[in-house]
Design a protein around this motif. Structure first.
Motif, PDB file in Angstrom:
ATOM      1  N   THR A 150       8.016  -7.047  -8.512  1.00  0.00           N
ATOM      2  CA  THR A 150       7.885  -5.714  -7.933  1.00  0.00           C
ATOM      3  C   THR A 150       9.056  -4.837  -8.344  1.00  0.00           C
ATOM      4  O   THR A 150      10.207  -5.282  -8.338  1.00  0.00           O
ATOM      5  N   LYS A 198      10.627  -0.958  -7.445  1.00  0.00           N
ATOM      6  CA  LYS A 198      10.511   0.105  -6.454  1.00  0.00           C
ATOM      7  C   LYS A 198      11.202   1.385  -6.912  1.00  0.00           C
ATOM      8  O   LYS A 198      12.179   1.340  -7.656  1.00  0.00           O
ATOM      9  N   ASN A 216       1.477   0.980  -5.361  1.00  0.00           N
ATOM     10  CA  ASN A 216       1.434   1.186  -3.908  1.00  0.00           C
ATOM     11  C   ASN A 216       0.250   0.466  -3.276  1.00  0.00           C
ATOM     12  O   ASN A 216      -0.455   0.999  -2.411  1.00  0.00           O
ATOM     13  N   GLU A 244       5.937   1.653  -5.154  1.00  0.00           N
ATOM     14  CA  GLU A 244       6.109   0.314  -5.702  1.00  0.00           C
ATOM     15  C   GLU A 244       5.120   0.018  -6.820  1.00  0.00           C
ATOM     16  O   GLU A 244       3.933   0.353  -6.719  1.00  0.00           O
ATOM     17  N   ASN A 295      18.070  -1.186  -3.743  1.00  0.00           N
ATOM     18  CA  ASN A 295      17.213  -1.045  -4.919  1.00  0.00           C
ATOM     19  C   ASN A 295      18.011  -0.494  -6.097  1.00  0.00           C
ATOM     20  O   ASN A 295      18.764   0.472  -5.934  1.00  0.00           O
ATOM     21  N   THR A 325       3.744  -3.402  -8.545  1.00  0.00           N
ATOM     22  CA  THR A 325       3.729  -4.858  -8.400  1.00  0.00           C
ATOM     23  C   THR A 325       2.788  -5.441  -9.437  1.00  0.00           C
ATOM     24  O   THR A 325       1.670  -4.946  -9.618  1.00  0.00           O
TER      25      THR A 325
END
Length: 218
Positions: A102, A104, A55, A85, A141, A87
């Motif tokens: 990334t 999610k 995040n 998230e 997603n 990443t």
């Protein structure tokens, strides 16, 4: 039969296929009920180092070691799970960023996505199209923890041949036109008839928007 890449596939690719960019995060980031608990994150990559963000907050940069598991993966063992998230930013041996990936947290499963290896197959009664079926939320997603029971129907100049979800513990029969998703995915095999024409694959699952895919036998 399924041919769906699992996590270990990306480990091997990062070691054996250094010409391709590999940047794979595991696990998925759908862990309802684990909020606030430590959930280690690993990254398989052909690059020497990477930085992980949860995040937007950096969890630090890791570099590959010369011994043990650190030769093959980058590890963040103290990550605390919170929805949002993950990443990862990969760096080359000069410290320059060369790739970003990334993952999610998905919302509720909403619809099915069908992707085929080919839109056109031979009308010889033998040729087969491999169709990957995935479940996504309303934002698109992937729902990696989806396990819906799906049903398949093929009409036109083709027939349903088999399905496989890649779950080594499953005892479901390949030839029956129904199967449960495994990690949110499975593969359906559609076989041509001995005549030219259009083929339609329909996939249904409770609570999911029905999906259709058109193929052609020529």
């Amino acid at each position: 039969l399924a041919g769906l890449p699992k996590d270990r596939y990306y480990l091997y690719r990062s070691r054996w296929n250094t010409q391709e960019n590999t940047l794979h995060i595991l696990p998925h980031w759908n862990w309802k009920g684990r909020e606030g608990e430590v959930t280690p994150v690993f990254v398989y990559t052909n690059h020497p180092s990477a930085e992980l963000f949860v995040n937007g907050q950096s969890q630090g940069r890791r570099s590959k070691g010369k011994e043990g598991m650190e030769r093959y993966r980058l590890m963040w063992n103290e990550v605390v799970y919170q929805p949002g998230e993950l990443t990862v930013v990969a760096y080359d041996d000069k410290g320059q960023p060369v790739g970003t990936r990334t993952v999610k947290t998905a919302g509720p499963p909403t619809r099915l996505v069908l992707e085929t290896d080919r839109r056109t197959i031979k009308a010889d009664g033998k040729d087969i199209a491999f169709v990957t079926v995935s479940v996504v939320d309303k934002e698109g997603n992937p729902c990696a923890d989806a396990a819906h029971q799906l049903a398949f129907e093929v009409t036109g100049a083709g027939a349903y041949r088999a399905a496989c979800n890649g779950d080594a513990t499953s005892v479901e029969q390949f030839h029956l036109p129904t199967m449960k998703l495994f990690s949110g995915k499975l593969v359906v095999l559609v076989q041509s008839a001995e005549r030219a024409g259009d083929i339609t694959l329909t996939v249904k699952g409770q609570g999911l928007k029905t999906a259709k895919l058109k193929l052609s036998a020529q």
